[in-house]
Motif scaffolding. Structure first.
Motif: not given
Length: 509
Positions: A455-467
């Motif tokens: 869990s972390i503060a942020g927006h769903p778009d913040d976690f992409f791209p996954v490498n």
């Protein structure tokens, strides 16, 4: 929206870098930036302030601000989304959020800004596309570098060969000079270099050493050293194979440290060493579906013992995926198509010594999701105060064994460390890069799935791209070397072999 400018400034409003997307004078932009700190009110949690003419949308970056200046008519939600993308670009080029680091990377940052906004309007791009556009890799440049390296290597080999010939000739010359001096000579004395420099202290009944022929007319020698020349005879075989063997399909000249650890040391190689290298480039969507996947493979032959120069290599092709095979022009293509045997067209020629030579390459491309080696699903859930993220992996090709797997999840900057719950394997948070690194030593049929939650503060778009990165000793396309034989009598030759399957690019966007 109409975006007037994007800037990185300090808390006093001094511009570190600024990019204007509409016609604007320097004094105008400096005045707008200088006014920004005075408009901010302490204690408020808003990320924007407005004046009569413009709107400031900003995000703190430690001691700096990522700042967008827009018109008041622009959509505030679109402004905030664009701001998040700008803020994610900064860590791509700057490890430390300080003024000097921003100044050092000013030009790459401005180029990246230009990919996001054109003429004041937001472009439809994500972080992965920005990275691709700004890299600007050139196939022609890679080919040019490959040809130049091959020419330099060929010149070095010829130079070493010529130096050895001159050294042997010098020793023969010294021996001939001593025999003339002590043998009594002709008449009153012997010929010496001082008496007759053309004869060069060699007696008349002694054959001249071989170096005299090379030094008499160097311009007519077939083996003269010629950098950049294009030979049209069969001697170009070495140069062609070296070029293709090192650079076919964009193969990197130096792999990652993980790949280096997997390769066979020279001391453990037999007289003939066969290497199979495969690399994968993959892009998949965050909502599922495979956008594109390419696998490029290469078989390289290295002869460490000159007695095994004339050999043939038997290949067993167990592929059921439908790969496209291509042999080197100097390999007997008819023989390979008939019996999967790699041998040179010209049986009088030998493989070059101590040189990795590419003889067979292949390519596989698909958009079938079931063909992915490793499937990654990342599920960010917006809770209002932040995001709960669940990420899981599944090994799709269970015959593979993946080692040193790292899954890199980007995180919002300036919000602290994530709170990690359940996790298969190990994890590490890099605060400077704002990246959560999930490490798994091995993924195989006995460990084909796993997950991690945080869990972390942020927006769903913040976690992409996954490498994703990994290394494997299994061939994805399942090609194997079964036997190496002498061309003359088909007798078996002892050989060593290795397989390296690694990641060139593997991302979920």
């Amino acid at each position: 929206m109409v975006l007037l400018a994007a800037a990185v400034c300090n808390k006093s409003g001094k511009a570190i870098i600024s990019r204007q997307f509409v016609e604007m004078s320097r004094s105008r932009i400096e005045g707008l930036l200088a006014a920004f700190p005075k408009l901010m009110s302490s204690g408020k949690q808003h990320t924007f302030v407005e004046t009569e003419s413009v709107r400031y949308v900003y995000q703190p970056l430690e001691k700096l601000y990522m700042l967008l200046i827009t018109t008041k008519a622009s959509n505030i939600l679109e402004d905030l989304e664009t701001l998040r993308l700008f803020a994610r670009v900064i860590p791509e080029y700057c490890r430390n959020f300080d003024e000097q680091d921003i100044v050092d990377q000013a030009f790459p940052l401005i180029f990246a800004f230009d990919e996001i906004v054109a003429l004041g309007y937001r472009e439809s791009v994500n972080l992965a596309q920005i990275r691709t556009f700004t890299e600007m890799e050139s196939h022609e440049e890679a080919v040019f570098k490959s040809v130049r390296e091959t020419q330099e290597k060929e010149a070095k080999i010829q130079m070493q060969k010529r130096a050895k010939e001159l050294q042997v000739a010098r020793r023969e010359n010294q021996k001939a000079g001593r025999s003339a001096g002590f043998g009594g000579g002709f008449g009153s004395g012997s010929f010496t270099q001082r008496d007759n420099p053309v004869i060069d202290s060699v007696p008349m009944d002694t054959p001249k050493p071989s170096y005299t022929a090379a030094t008499s007319k160097p311009s007519s020698s077939r083996n003269a050293l010629r950098l950049g020349s294009k030979k049209k005879d069969v001697d170009t075989f070495v140069g062609q194979l070296e070029s293709e063997g090192e650079k076919v399909g964009g193969t990197k000249s130096s792999l990652s440290s993980a790949v280096a650890k997997q390769t066979t040391p020279v001391k453990d190689q037999e007289g003939v060493h066969i290497a199979i290298e495969e690399k994968i480039s993959l892009t998949a969507g965050r909502d599922g579906g495979l956008q594109n996947m390419e696998v490029h493979g290469l078989v390289k032959v290295k002869v460490n013992d000159e007695t095994y120069g004339k050999i043939k290599v038997n290949v067993q092709n167990n592929d059921k995926k439908g790969i496209q095979l291509q042999t080197h022009p100097n390999v007997d293509k008819k023989l390979f198509n008939a019996s999967s045997c790699i041998a040179l067209k010209n049986q009088e020629k030998s493989f070059p010594l101590n040189t990795d030579v590419g003889v067979l390459k292949w390519r596989f491309q698909t958009q079938d999701e079931d063909m992915m080696p490793l499937q990654i699903n990342c599920w960010p859930n917006d809770t209002g105060s932040g995001c709960d993220v669940n990420i899981e992996y599944e090994l799709k090709q269970t015959d593979l064994e993946l080692h040193d797997v790292t899954i890199l999840i980007p995180l919002p900057s300036g919000v602290g460390a994530p709170v990690v719950g359940d996790c298969d394997g190990e994890y590490n948070f890099d605060s400077r890069k704002s990246v959560l690194q999930w490490n798994l030593a091995v993924i195989d049929a006995n460990n084909e799935s796993g997950s991690m939650e945080f869990s972390i503060a942020g927006h769903p778009d913040d976690f992409f791209p996954v490498n994703i990165n990994f290394i494997s000793k299994n061939s994805y396309c399942d090609l194997q070397i079964t036997e190496v034989q002498n061309c003359s009598d088909d007798s078996p030759v002892k050989f060593s072999s290795e397989v390296v399957f690694y990641v060139d690019r593997y991302e979920i966007v």
